[in-house]
Design a protein around this motif. Structure first.
Motif, PDB file in Angstrom:
ATOM      1  N   CYS A 107      17.663  -4.101   6.100  1.00  0.00           N
ATOM      2  CA  CYS A 107      16.221  -4.022   5.922  1.00  0.00           C
ATOM      3  C   CYS A 107      15.676  -2.691   6.438  1.00  0.00           C
ATOM      4  O   CYS A 107      16.065  -2.217   7.507  1.00  0.00           O
ATOM      5  CB  CYS A 107      15.537  -5.170   6.657  1.00  0.00           C
ATOM      6  SG  CYS A 107      15.968  -6.803   6.011  1.00  0.00           S
ATOM      7  N   ILE A 108      14.754  -2.124   5.683  1.00  0.00           N
ATOM      8  CA  ILE A 108      14.088  -0.895   6.082  1.00  0.00           C
ATOM      9  C   ILE A 108      12.601  -1.050   5.792  1.00  0.00           C
ATOM     10  O   ILE A 108      12.216  -1.343   4.664  1.00  0.00           O
ATOM     11  CB  ILE A 108      14.690   0.334   5.371  1.00  0.00           C
ATOM     12  CG1 ILE A 108      13.847   1.593   5.635  1.00  0.00           C
ATOM     13  CG2 ILE A 108      14.864   0.105   3.874  1.00  0.00           C
ATOM     14  CD1 ILE A 108      14.482   2.868   5.121  1.00  0.00           C
ATOM     15  N   ALA A 109      11.774  -0.891   6.821  1.00  0.00           N
ATOM     16  CA  ALA A 109      10.322  -0.993   6.682  1.00  0.00           C
ATOM     17  C   ALA A 109       9.740   0.404   6.880  1.00  0.00           C
ATOM     18  O   ALA A 109       9.958   1.038   7.917  1.00  0.00           O
ATOM     19  CB  ALA A 109       9.752  -1.972   7.697  1.00  0.00           C
ATOM     20  N   ILE A 110       9.005   0.871   5.889  1.00  0.00           N
ATOM     21  CA  ILE A 110       8.588   2.270   5.811  1.00  0.00           C
ATOM     22  C   ILE A 110       7.097   2.413   6.102  1.00  0.00           C
ATOM     23  O   ILE A 110       6.279   1.636   5.610  1.00  0.00           O
ATOM     24  CB  ILE A 110       8.890   2.825   4.405  1.00  0.00           C
ATOM     25  CG1 ILE A 110      10.377   2.667   4.072  1.00  0.00           C
ATOM     26  CG2 ILE A 110       8.470   4.297   4.291  1.00  0.00           C
ATOM     27  CD1 ILE A 110      10.706   2.904   2.599  1.00  0.00           C
ATOM     28  N   ASP A 111       6.730   3.420   6.911  1.00  0.00           N
ATOM     29  CA  ASP A 111       5.335   3.820   7.082  1.00  0.00           C
ATOM     30  C   ASP A 111       4.992   4.833   5.988  1.00  0.00           C
ATOM     31  O   ASP A 111       5.626   5.897   5.906  1.00  0.00           O
ATOM     32  CB  ASP A 111       5.115   4.489   8.442  1.00  0.00           C
ATOM     33  CG  ASP A 111       5.011   3.509   9.583  1.00  0.00           C
ATOM     34  OD1 ASP A 111       4.697   2.331   9.345  1.00  0.00           O
ATOM     35  OD2 ASP A 111       5.240   3.923  10.741  1.00  0.00           O
ATOM     36  N   ILE A 112       4.000   4.522   5.150  1.00  0.00           N
ATOM     37  CA  ILE A 112       3.610   5.483   4.118  1.00  0.00           C
ATOM     38  C   ILE A 112       2.799   6.610   4.769  1.00  0.00           C
ATOM     39  O   ILE A 112       2.393   6.497   5.931  1.00  0.00           O
ATOM     40  CB  ILE A 112       2.845   4.806   2.964  1.00  0.00           C
ATOM     41  CG1 ILE A 112       1.550   4.152   3.451  1.00  0.00           C
ATOM     42  CG2 ILE A 112       3.735   3.791   2.270  1.00  0.00           C
ATOM     43  CD1 ILE A 112       0.715   3.564   2.330  1.00  0.00           C
ATOM     44  N   PRO A 113       2.570   7.720   4.069  1.00  0.00           N
ATOM     45  CA  PRO A 113       1.954   8.897   4.688  1.00  0.00           C
ATOM     46  C   PRO A 113       0.612   8.599   5.362  1.00  0.00           C
ATOM     47  O   PRO A 113      -0.254   7.933   4.794  1.00  0.00           O
ATOM     48  CB  PRO A 113       1.761   9.847   3.501  1.00  0.00           C
ATOM     49  CG  PRO A 113       2.810   9.454   2.527  1.00  0.00           C
ATOM     50  CD  PRO A 113       2.933   7.968   2.664  1.00  0.00           C
ATOM     51  N   GLY A 114       0.467   9.084   6.582  1.00  0.00           N
ATOM     52  CA  GLY A 114      -0.777   8.919   7.318  1.00  0.00           C
ATOM     53  C   GLY A 114      -0.920   7.610   8.056  1.00  0.00           C
ATOM     54  O   GLY A 114      -1.940   7.360   8.702  1.00  0.00           O
ATOM     55  N   TYR A 115       0.089   6.768   8.009  1.00  0.00           N
ATOM     56  CA  TYR A 115       0.062   5.475   8.686  1.00  0.00           C
ATOM     57  C   TYR A 115       1.189   5.411   9.706  1.00  0.00           C
ATOM     58  O   TYR A 115       2.244   6.021   9.513  1.00  0.00           O
ATOM     59  CB  TYR A 115       0.220   4.333   7.690  1.00  0.00           C
ATOM     60  CG  TYR A 115      -0.944   4.152   6.739  1.00  0.00           C
ATOM     61  CD1 TYR A 115      -1.866   3.131   6.930  1.00  0.00           C
ATOM     62  CD2 TYR A 115      -1.103   5.006   5.650  1.00  0.00           C
ATOM     63  CE1 TYR A 115      -2.933   2.956   6.048  1.00  0.00           C
ATOM     64  CE2 TYR A 115      -2.165   4.842   4.774  1.00  0.00           C
ATOM     65  CZ  TYR A 115      -3.075   3.816   4.974  1.00  0.00           C
ATOM     66  OH  TYR A 115      -4.123   3.645   4.113  1.00  0.00           O
ATOM     67  N   GLY A 116       0.970   4.605  10.759  1.00  0.00           N
ATOM     68  CA  GLY A 116       2.018   4.419  11.748  1.00  0.00           C
ATOM     69  C   GLY A 116       2.499   5.748  12.305  1.00  0.00           C
ATOM     70  O   GLY A 116       1.704   6.587  12.747  1.00  0.00           O
TER      71      GLY A 116
END
Length: 225
Positions: free
Chosen positions: A47-56
């Motif tokens: 599993c990989i959970a990604i922060d999109i640009p400008g978040y997290g």
């Protein structure tokens, strides 16, 4: 590297074996909104959970950011974990708007789409007040990319198994059936009593429906099944 993004995206990972499962979060959350699914699904998947640009913890984006830029950046994050491998793409809200673009960029690598917090909304009316509010903070690019018209055949060209998991109390729920009708062979399950982020509100049911879907399409490890 993807254009209009100031560096590689941040991601968390869990699980060391199995097919890749990539999660893309809604606004205004970050990758941590998938905490229940990461803990559960990592039993069988990487599993990989990604922060999109400008978040997290992900870097900011610059003017001109597009959905294709974000989709490419998400694939780049996946490639750090499993270069060239296929992945199950899971999105909520903004994430559900983004993963079809990921699919079209890498159709052969997209094993399935799991969409939630979403419906067919070609006018993207919900973005207008968000853009105005974010512009005051210098963050309008977050929704300017999402507000741009999507291709008419964005959903009709989806060529992998897909399911919509929709909360009955979600503002997007009345439009979920229309989106289902636009995606060839798409399935849908309703989580009664759940709202927009139904993966947090009813994780036991969200996970159950997702696992049943993956088993039907032979995307769950046979030995485990």
């Amino acid at each position: 590297m993807a254009a209009h993004i100031e560096g590689p995206l941040y991601y968390e990972r869990m699980g060391r074996s199995g097919r890749v499962m990539a999660f893309v979060h809604p606004n205004p959350m970050d990758q941590s909104c998938w905490i229940f699914q990461m803990a559960h699904m990592s039993t069988w998947f990487r599993c990989i959970a990604i922060d999109i640009p400008g978040y997290g913890r992900s870097p900011k984006a610059t003017a001109g950011l597009t959905m294709d830029d974000m989709a490419q950046a998400c694939w780049e994050a996946i490639d750090e974990v499993a270069p060239g491998e296929s992945a199950i793409l899971v999105g909520c809200s903004v994430g559900s708007a983004l993963v079809p673009y990921m699919h079209h960029q890498q159709a052969r690598r997209t094993a399935a789409l799991v969409l939630s917090g979403t419906g067919y909304n070609p006018g993207r009316e919900f973005t207008k007040h968000r853009i105005a509010a974010y512009r005051e903070q210098g963050l309008a690019y977050r929704f300017e990319a999402l507000a741009k018209p999507e291709p008419d055949d964005l959903h009709a060209r989806i060529a992998c198994p897909a399911i919509i998991l929709t909360g009955s109390e979600d503002g997007s729920h009345p439009r979920a059936a229309a989106l289902k009708a636009r995606i060839p062979g798409c399935e849908m399950k309703i989580l009664y009593g759940a709202g927009h982020a139904c993966q947090i509100e009813q994780p036991w049911l969200f996970d159950r429906y997702m696992l049943e879907f993956l088993k039907r399409h032979r995307l769950f490890p046979a030995a485990s099944a």
